[in-house]
Design a protein around this motif. Sequence first.
Motif, PDB file in Angstrom:
ATOM      1  N   VAL A 239       3.282 -57.802 -43.001  1.00 43.47           N
ATOM      2  CA  VAL A 239       4.253 -58.890 -43.086  1.00 43.47           C
ATOM      3  C   VAL A 239       5.394 -58.464 -44.001  1.00 43.47           C
ATOM      4  CG1 VAL A 239       4.654 -61.311 -43.690  1.00 43.47           C
ATOM      5  CG2 VAL A 239       2.422 -60.598 -42.788  1.00 43.47           C
ATOM      6  N   ILE A 240       6.616 -58.717 -43.580  1.00 45.56           N
ATOM      7  CA  ILE A 240       7.796 -58.461 -44.396  1.00 45.56           C
ATOM      8  C   ILE A 240       8.542 -59.772 -44.594  1.00 45.56           C
ATOM      9  CG2 ILE A 240      10.049 -57.327 -44.469  1.00 45.56           C
ATOM     10  CD1 ILE A 240       8.908 -55.034 -42.927  1.00 45.56           C
ATOM     11  N   HIS A 241       8.909 -60.049 -45.836  1.00 46.75           N
ATOM     12  CA  HIS A 241       9.691 -61.248 -46.132  1.00 46.75           C
ATOM     13  C   HIS A 241      11.138 -60.858 -46.423  1.00 46.75           C
ATOM     14  CE1 HIS A 241       5.689 -63.034 -46.703  1.00 46.75           C
ATOM     15  NE2 HIS A 241       6.300 -64.175 -46.416  1.00 46.75           N
ATOM     16  N   VAL A 242      12.067 -61.597 -45.833  1.00 51.20           N
ATOM     17  CA  VAL A 242      13.495 -61.274 -45.922  1.00 51.20           C
ATOM     18  C   VAL A 242      14.239 -62.406 -46.620  1.00 51.20           C
ATOM     19  CG1 VAL A 242      15.594 -60.849 -44.578  1.00 51.20           C
ATOM     20  CG2 VAL A 242      13.414 -59.848 -43.848  1.00 51.20           C
ATOM     21  N   GLU A 243      15.061 -62.036 -47.589  1.00 52.98           N
ATOM     22  CA  GLU A 243      15.937 -63.011 -48.246  1.00 52.98           C
ATOM     23  C   GLU A 243      17.020 -63.470 -47.276  1.00 52.98           C
ATOM     24  OE1 GLU A 243      15.846 -64.244 -51.271  1.00 52.98           O
ATOM     25  OE2 GLU A 243      14.612 -62.904 -52.506  1.00 52.98           O
ATOM     26  N   GLU A 244      17.399 -64.753 -47.373  1.00 51.99           N
ATOM     27  CA  GLU A 244      18.425 -65.264 -46.473  1.00 51.99           C
ATOM     28  C   GLU A 244      19.763 -64.546 -46.656  1.00 51.99           C
ATOM     29  OE1 GLU A 244      17.085 -69.691 -45.149  1.00 51.99           O
ATOM     30  OE2 GLU A 244      18.436 -69.563 -46.875  1.00 51.99           O
ATOM     31  N   ALA A 245      20.048 -64.086 -47.870  1.00 57.52           N
ATOM     32  CA  ALA A 245      21.281 -63.325 -48.084  1.00 57.52           C
ATOM     33  C   ALA A 245      21.277 -62.057 -47.242  1.00 57.52           C
ATOM     34  CB  ALA A 245      21.435 -62.985 -49.569  1.00 57.52           C
ATOM     35  N   ASP A 246      20.114 -61.418 -47.109  1.00 62.06           N
ATOM     36  CA  ASP A 246      20.020 -60.209 -46.288  1.00 62.06           C
ATOM     37  C   ASP A 246      20.132 -60.544 -44.803  1.00 62.06           C
ATOM     38  OD1 ASP A 246      19.750 -58.425 -48.431  1.00 62.06           O
ATOM     39  OD2 ASP A 246      17.609 -58.805 -48.583  1.00 62.06           O
ATOM     40  N   THR A 247      19.630 -61.717 -44.408  1.00 60.51           N
ATOM     41  CA  THR A 247      19.821 -62.172 -43.028  1.00 60.51           C
ATOM     42  C   THR A 247      21.310 -62.258 -42.713  1.00 60.51           C
ATOM     43  OG1 THR A 247      17.758 -63.438 -42.950  1.00 60.51           O
ATOM     44  CG2 THR A 247      19.531 -64.153 -41.482  1.00 60.51           C
ATOM     45  N   ILE A 248      22.070 -62.861 -43.611  1.00 60.43           N
ATOM     46  CA  ILE A 248      23.507 -63.036 -43.390  1.00 60.43           C
ATOM     47  C   ILE A 248      24.215 -61.689 -43.344  1.00 60.43           C
ATOM     48  CG2 ILE A 248      25.626 -63.925 -44.437  1.00 60.43           C
ATOM     49  CD1 ILE A 248      23.807 -66.230 -45.556  1.00 60.43           C
ATOM     50  N   ARG A 249      23.862 -60.795 -44.262  1.00 62.54           N
ATOM     51  CA  ARG A 249      24.495 -59.479 -44.266  1.00 62.54           C
ATOM     52  C   ARG A 249      24.252 -58.747 -42.951  1.00 62.54           C
ATOM     53  NH1 ARG A 249      22.001 -59.281 -49.636  1.00 62.54           N
ATOM     54  NH2 ARG A 249      23.607 -59.615 -51.214  1.00 62.54           N
ATOM     55  N   THR A 250      23.025 -58.832 -42.453  1.00 67.81           N
ATOM     56  CA  THR A 250      22.692 -58.132 -41.216  1.00 67.81           C
ATOM     57  C   THR A 250      23.436 -58.738 -40.029  1.00 67.81           C
ATOM     58  OG1 THR A 250      20.515 -57.538 -42.089  1.00 67.81           O
ATOM     59  CG2 THR A 250      20.805 -57.426 -39.704  1.00 67.81           C
ATOM     60  N   ARG A 256      30.176 -56.977 -36.605  1.00 64.03           N
ATOM     61  CA  ARG A 256      31.273 -56.015 -36.765  1.00 64.03           C
ATOM     62  C   ARG A 256      31.292 -54.967 -35.664  1.00 64.03           C
ATOM     63  NH1 ARG A 256      32.024 -59.656 -39.448  1.00 64.03           N
ATOM     64  NH2 ARG A 256      32.633 -59.798 -41.634  1.00 64.03           N
ATOM     65  N   ILE A 257      30.180 -54.806 -34.929  1.00 65.92           N
ATOM     66  CA  ILE A 257      30.190 -53.874 -33.799  1.00 65.92           C
ATOM     67  C   ILE A 257      30.151 -54.636 -32.467  1.00 65.92           C
ATOM     68  CG2 ILE A 257      29.133 -52.012 -35.133  1.00 65.92           C
ATOM     69  CD1 ILE A 257      26.533 -52.559 -33.509  1.00 65.92           C
ATOM     70  N   GLY A 258      30.385 -55.961 -32.542  1.00 67.64           N
ATOM     71  CA  GLY A 258      30.556 -56.734 -31.327  1.00 67.64           C
ATOM     72  C   GLY A 258      29.360 -57.521 -30.849  1.00 67.64           C
ATOM     73  N   PHE A 259      28.251 -57.525 -31.602  1.00 68.39           N
ATOM     74  CA  PHE A 259      27.056 -58.260 -31.205  1.00 68.39           C
ATOM     75  C   PHE A 259      26.873 -59.476 -32.114  1.00 68.39           C
ATOM     76  CE2 PHE A 259      26.038 -53.986 -29.576  1.00 68.39           C
ATOM     77  CZ  PHE A 259      25.749 -54.309 -28.261  1.00 68.39           C
ATOM     78  N   LEU A 260      27.088 -60.653 -31.556  1.00 66.76           N
ATOM     79  CA  LEU A 260      26.957 -61.882 -32.328  1.00 66.76           C
ATOM     80  C   LEU A 260      25.561 -62.462 -32.107  1.00 66.76           C
ATOM     81  CD1 LEU A 260      29.016 -63.547 -34.096  1.00 66.76           C
ATOM     82  CD2 LEU A 260      29.056 -65.165 -32.200  1.00 66.76           C
ATOM     83  N   PHE A 261      24.674 -62.219 -33.054  1.00 66.21           N
ATOM     84  CA  PHE A 261      23.302 -62.692 -32.960  1.00 66.21           C
ATOM     85  C   PHE A 261      23.070 -63.859 -33.919  1.00 66.21           C
ATOM     86  CE2 PHE A 261      22.446 -58.343 -31.304  1.00 66.21           C
ATOM     87  CZ  PHE A 261      21.768 -58.706 -30.142  1.00 66.21           C
ATOM     88  N   GLY A 262      21.992 -64.588 -33.684  1.00 67.12           N
ATOM     89  CA  GLY A 262      21.640 -65.732 -34.519  1.00 67.12           C
ATOM     90  C   GLY A 262      20.890 -65.334 -35.781  1.00 67.12           C
ATOM     91  N   GLY A 263      20.635 -66.334 -36.615  1.00 68.98           N
ATOM     92  CA  GLY A 263      19.987 -66.085 -37.895  1.00 68.98           C
ATOM     93  C   GLY A 263      18.591 -65.505 -37.767  1.00 68.98           C
ATOM     94  N   SER A 264      17.832 -65.967 -36.775  1.00 72.57           N
ATOM     95  CA  SER A 264      16.483 -65.431 -36.590  1.00 72.57           C
ATOM     96  C   SER A 264      16.537 -63.944 -36.270  1.00 72.57           C
ATOM     97  CB  SER A 264      15.768 -66.186 -35.460  1.00 72.57           C
ATOM     98  OG  SER A 264      15.606 -67.550 -35.789  1.00 72.57           O
ATOM     99  N   THR A 265      17.493 -63.555 -35.440  1.00 73.97           N
ATOM    100  CA  THR A 265      17.643 -62.144 -35.101  1.00 73.97           C
ATOM    101  C   THR A 265      18.052 -61.334 -36.319  1.00 73.97           C
ATOM    102  OG1 THR A 265      18.199 -62.668 -32.817  1.00 73.97           O
ATOM    103  CG2 THR A 265      18.891 -60.509 -33.638  1.00 73.97           C
ATOM    104  N   GLY A 266      18.968 -61.865 -37.119  1.00 76.39           N
ATOM    105  CA  GLY A 266      19.378 -61.168 -38.329  1.00 76.39           C
ATOM    106  C   GLY A 266      18.224 -60.934 -39.278  1.00 76.39           C
ATOM    107  N   THR A 267      17.331 -61.912 -39.378  1.00 76.81           N
ATOM    108  CA  THR A 267      16.165 -61.765 -40.243  1.00 76.81           C
ATOM    109  C   THR A 267      15.245 -60.666 -39.731  1.00 76.81           C
ATOM    110  OG1 THR A 267      16.267 -64.115 -40.815  1.00 76.81           O
ATOM    111  CG2 THR A 267      14.199 -62.986 -41.253  1.00 76.81           C
TER     112      THR A 267
END
Length: 328
Positions: A239-250, A256-267
């Motif tokens: 199991v890996i836990h991700v900070e929401e700030a890192d979700t946003i950064r991702t 920036r390369i043209g792929f607009l994904f949602g928050g779940s994907t960023g996490t």
Amino acid sequence: MAIITSPQDFNTDDLYVDVESVIGSKLFLKCEGLNFAGSVKLKAASAMVEAAEQDGTLRPGSFLVESSSGNLGVALAMIAAAKGYKFVCVTDSRCNLATRRLIEALGSEVHVITEPDPHEGLLGARLNHVRELCASDERYVWLNQYSNPNSWKAHFDTTGPEIARQFPEIDVLFVGAGTTGTLMGCARYFKAHHPSVRIVAVDSVGSVSFGTPAARRMIPGLGSGVRPPMLDESFVDEVIHVEEADTIRTCQRLARIGFLFGGSTGTVVSGAERWLAQHGTPDMTAVAIAPDLGERYLDTIYQSHWVEDLYGEDVLDADRTTTVALAA
């Protein structure tokens, strides 16, 4: 040419995005947002509705009701509109405004819970409201995505086999943990048919699903304030836990390369990036499930004022620094 009569009949199940240029490790994202509901939740919603119709729980005149942070609510609203059911989505204040408007545009009601349960947070308060609605009128039918086995069976029957078919040499699979329907369905499939595949669950910091302390979570989708009844950790290797700030950064880096994904994907991508940096090898085949796309997050994780107010200016500054470094 595909011709359909019901929106739930369409789903793209064989599109993958290679994000190595963003995270520095080879990772294939299975895009599950290319359907009329916009997320992986269409599979669970369809399976639960069909099962309820087959066993007679759901009949003409029934009122569907479900607790959802957003994506399942959209999927059920779409199916309800197509089949002629009424639907009430019980969500909370973290649900994106665009998602709420979409559910209403499909003809369903949205009940927004703002006061958390003292012990089980906003999710507990949502579930209490669902139970009250069901007690008030026998026409209400609660599919209960949190413990309905058809939720994980949908992914055992579809998502897991789809990945195995495209990547027969897969070594590791990253799956986000929300209600854990997607996680449990895929994990059960691979443990039964391809047991050498490592299953890595990705959760949000502040979620209690895997026994970690509760904390503020503002991005809907992954994580839970109550341990998911479907979760069986014996099928999960790590199991890996991700900070929401890192979700946003991702999310910002992918945009920036043209792929607009949602928050779940960023996490999920953020968690996979960290794991692969520590354990990945050049010949490793890694796949992650991208549950949703990003249009519904334009007023939140892609809105600079929202991000700065909740997480500080450093989150966006770090993203800009990373983007410049990648460009160089």
